[in-house]
Scaffold this motif. Structure first.
Motif, short mmCIF file in Angstrom:
data_model
loop_
_atom_site.label_atom_id
_atom_site.label_comp_id
_atom_site.label_asym_id
_atom_site.label_seq_id
_atom_site.Cartn_x
_atom_site.Cartn_y
_atom_site.Cartn_z
N SER A 264 4.56 -30.68 -0.27
CA SER A 264 3.95 -31.88 0.30
C SER A 264 3.12 -31.57 1.54
N ASP A 265 3.46 -30.50 2.24
CA ASP A 265 2.75 -30.14 3.46
C ASP A 265 1.68 -29.10 3.19
N GLY A 266 0.57 -29.19 3.94
CA GLY A 266 -0.50 -28.23 3.78
C GLY A 266 -0.61 -27.31 4.98
N ILE A 267 -1.30 -26.18 4.80
CA ILE A 267 -1.55 -25.22 5.85
C ILE A 267 -3.06 -25.21 6.12
N THR A 268 -3.43 -25.40 7.38
CA THR A 268 -4.84 -25.49 7.75
C THR A 268 -5.28 -24.26 8.52
N SER A 269 -6.44 -23.75 8.17
CA SER A 269 -7.04 -22.63 8.89
C SER A 269 -8.46 -23.02 9.30
N THR A 270 -8.95 -22.38 10.34
CA THR A 270 -10.32 -22.62 10.81
C THR A 270 -11.06 -21.30 10.89
N GLU A 271 -12.21 -21.22 10.20
CA GLU A 271 -13.05 -20.03 10.22
C GLU A 271 -14.37 -20.37 10.90
N VAL A 272 -14.85 -19.46 11.72
CA VAL A 272 -16.10 -19.66 12.45
C VAL A 272 -17.12 -18.65 11.95
N PHE A 273 -18.29 -19.17 11.53
CA PHE A 273 -19.38 -18.33 11.05
C PHE A 273 -20.56 -18.44 12.01
N THR A 274 -21.14 -17.30 12.34
CA THR A 274 -22.34 -17.29 13.20
C THR A 274 -23.54 -16.91 12.36
N LYS A 275 -24.69 -17.42 12.74
CA LYS A 275 -25.90 -17.16 11.99
C LYS A 275 -26.38 -15.75 12.28
N CYS A 276 -26.79 -15.05 11.23
CA CYS A 276 -27.28 -13.68 11.39
C CYS A 276 -28.66 -13.56 10.80
#
Length: 279
Positions: A264-276
């Motif tokens: 029932s519970d979820g796991i959240t992640s955050t990814e950061v992408f920079t422009k190249c």
């Protein structure tokens, strides 16, 4: 009407670009409706429209899974069901004595303004993940079945994506690359709406090869510079994944929420992408 939705969690208040759209109100008579207004001696009422945008993917998909129709604050339930319909459908099907406020909303409010705002979000370009600024990626990969060691290795690997417009500004074609950042690995089309995606082999995100049910749409997102996020919901053999992508301070932010099958519970992640630089 009260249906249990919270501003900032399920919906976000919209500030219309057109000043006139922020003051849509209508006085109409309720005589002959048998309403509490008529019984209390009132001839009618004034309805003021306030526009909110959906900020919750579950609400966007099926409001019956989110709205509370049991009656709030001790009040008796007023509704027995809830679903999404177009404003045109509402105007055509609502009781004639209550139709005028909805007709006025259709006349005064630009229904295409949301699509125009979504079309203005520009993910175009080549993006590289900055692993040092990412949060929760290892935990998310472990939840998908990787070992701690494998997850740490995977999270630290270079990850490059190329985004370009498809046939419309709201649809995207995304090319992902192998760890060398040069060799194309997959090309994905993100249309608006539901679609099936087939793949071969084993995927870290999808599991073993097969077919994945996916749906793309846009949501209000308060953390985004434009207060809009592109969303992809995927039903995989491993579970359900929600991916929100938006632009903030020149970066592309990817928030994944993974809910393992049977959990029932979820796991959240955050990814950061920079422009190249483009090749």
């Amino acid at each position: 009407e009260e249906v249990g939705l919270e501003e900032g969690k399920h919906v976000l208040l919209e500030t219309p670009v057109d000043e006139d759209a922020s003051h849509i109100k209508c006085k109409y008579k309720t005589e002959g409706t048998g309403s509490w207004l008529e019984k209390a001696g009132f001839s009618g009422q004034e309805l003021n429209w306030v526009i909110f945008r959906v900020a919750d993917s579950n609400l966007e998909t099926d409001p019956s899974n989110v709205c509370n129709l049991s009656g709030l604050g001790g009040e008796k339930p007023e509704f027995s069901a809830v679903r999404w319909e177009s404003l045109d459908w509402v105007v055509e099907n609502i009781w004639e004595k209550k139709a005028r406020p909805y007709q006025l909303l259709r006349e005064k409010y630009d229904l295409e303004c949301w699509n125009s705002r979504c079309a203005g979000i520009d993910f175009s370009g080549r993006w590289s993940r900055d692993s040092k600024r990412c949060v929760g990626v290892v935990e998310g990969l472990v939840a998908r079945g990787l070992t701690e060691e494998s997850a740490q290795t995977k999270a630290a690997e270079p990850y490059v994506q190329q985004w370009k417009h498809h046939t419309t500004n709201r649809e995207w074609v995304v090319t992902t690359y192998t760890t060398d950042g040069q060799t194309p690995r997959r090309e994905l089309h993100y249309p608006v709406g539901e679609f099936d995606e087939s793949y071969e082999g084993t995927s870290t995100i999808f599991g073993n090869g097969g077919k994945v049910k996916r749906r793309c749409f846009y949501l209000a997102e308060k953390d985004s510079d434009a207060e809009i996020a592109h969303v992809t919901v995927s039903e995989t053999s491993l579970g359900k994944e929600e991916s929100l992508r938006y632009l903030k301070d020149g970066d592309l932010i990817l928030k994944r929420t993974f809910q393992s099958s049977g959990q029932s519970d979820g796991i959240t992640s955050t990814e950061v992408f920079t422009k190249c630089e483009e090749n």
